[in-house]
Design an enzyme around this catalytic site. Structure first.
Site, PDB file in Angstrom:
ATOM      1  N   HIS A 154       0.864  -1.401   0.081  1.00  0.00           N
ATOM      2  CA  HIS A 154      -0.329   0.261   0.290  1.00  0.00           C
ATOM      3  C   HIS A 154       0.898   1.187  -0.180  1.00  0.00           C
ATOM      4  O   HIS A 154       2.207   1.068   0.093  1.00  0.00           O
ATOM      5  CB  HIS A 154      -1.388  -0.110   1.107  1.00  0.00           C
ATOM      6  CG  HIS A 154      -0.378   0.245   2.655  1.00  0.00           C
ATOM      7  ND1 HIS A 154       0.770   0.916   2.867  1.00  0.00           N
ATOM      8  CD2 HIS A 154      -0.157  -1.077   3.473  1.00  0.00           C
ATOM      9  CE1 HIS A 154       0.211   0.574   4.606  1.00  0.00           C
ATOM     10  NE2 HIS A 154       0.081  -0.512   4.820  1.00  0.00           N
ATOM     11  N   CYS A 176       2.299  -4.915   6.610  1.00  0.00           N
ATOM     12  CA  CYS A 176       2.399  -4.129   5.167  1.00  0.00           C
ATOM     13  C   CYS A 176       3.484  -4.598   4.537  1.00  0.00           C
ATOM     14  O   CYS A 176       4.833  -4.088   5.631  1.00  0.00           O
ATOM     15  CB  CYS A 176       1.368  -3.892   5.193  1.00  0.00           C
ATOM     16  SG  CYS A 176      -0.551  -3.997   5.678  1.00  0.00           S
TER      17      CYS A 176
END
Length: 201
Positions: A154, A176
């Site tokens: 992301h 992430c």
């Protein structure tokens, strides 16, 4: 008539000057030939060079991603195994080792797929990683815990895109893989569905 001609000439000169300034700054900034990544002060020479790479052609297709956690880099390959580009990344706030449990701050290791994409992410855009797999869930369950999930590639948190490349100064995600907003725009457009992602220690 002379007044009108002078006005036209003056307007043409202004137009050419503005156009010249635009082309100059477009060339100097590297946009759109390279992605907008913001301030690179304090980053390593390697990170700065990677961030200044040209944008990939719009018809490129990324078939595989390889994350090298120790290097904080992610390689993008086409279907023939040719390296297309390397992206500098930030990882989970506790990056060493394979993710085992929800909340451990680790980025997973192993082979997964890109199984989702969200253009309305809280972090600009994201690509979903298929963690946890059956083995991940089984191990966590044996310990009486949850394996966690929602592992993504992301961009920046919405409203904080101006941080840009400065996000690379530390590992800050909950597990992430983070890139700049410009980079996730490129990845979102070019990573094919169900592309393989291999995450190495």
């Amino acid at each position: 008539m002379k007044k009108k001609t002078a006005s036209v000439l003056f307007g043409s000169v202004i137009f050419l000057l503005i156009g010249g300034v635009y082309v100059f700054f477009k060339h100097e900034s590297g946009t759109p030939e390279s992605l907008s990544i913001g301030n690179t002060a304090g980053l390593s020479a390697r990170q700065q060079n990677l961030l200044r790479q040209p944008a990939l052609p719009a018809d490129s297709e990324i078939a595989k991603l390889v994350v090298r956690k120790a290097d904080r880099e992610m390689d993008a390959y086409d279907a023939q195994g040719r390296l297309l580009k390397t992206y500098p990344v930030a990882l989970g706030f506790n990056p060493v080792g394979h993710k085992q449990f929800e909340g451990d701050g680790k980025t997973p290791e192993g082979r997964y797929t890109i199984n989702d994409r969200n253009p309305n992410s809280g972090y600009h855009k994201n690509l979903g990683v298929s963690y946890p797999n059956d083995a991940d869930r089984a191990y966590a369950a044996a310990q009486g815990k949850s394996a966690g999930g929602d592992i993504k590639i992301h961009g920046m948190r919405n409203g904080m895109g101006s941080i840009g490349a400065q996000h690379l100064h530390r590992d800050w995600t909950h597990g992430c893989i983070a890139v700049t907003d410009g980079e996730i725009d490129e990845l979102y457009a070019l990573v094919k569905p169900q592309a393989e992602i291999e995450i190495l220690p």
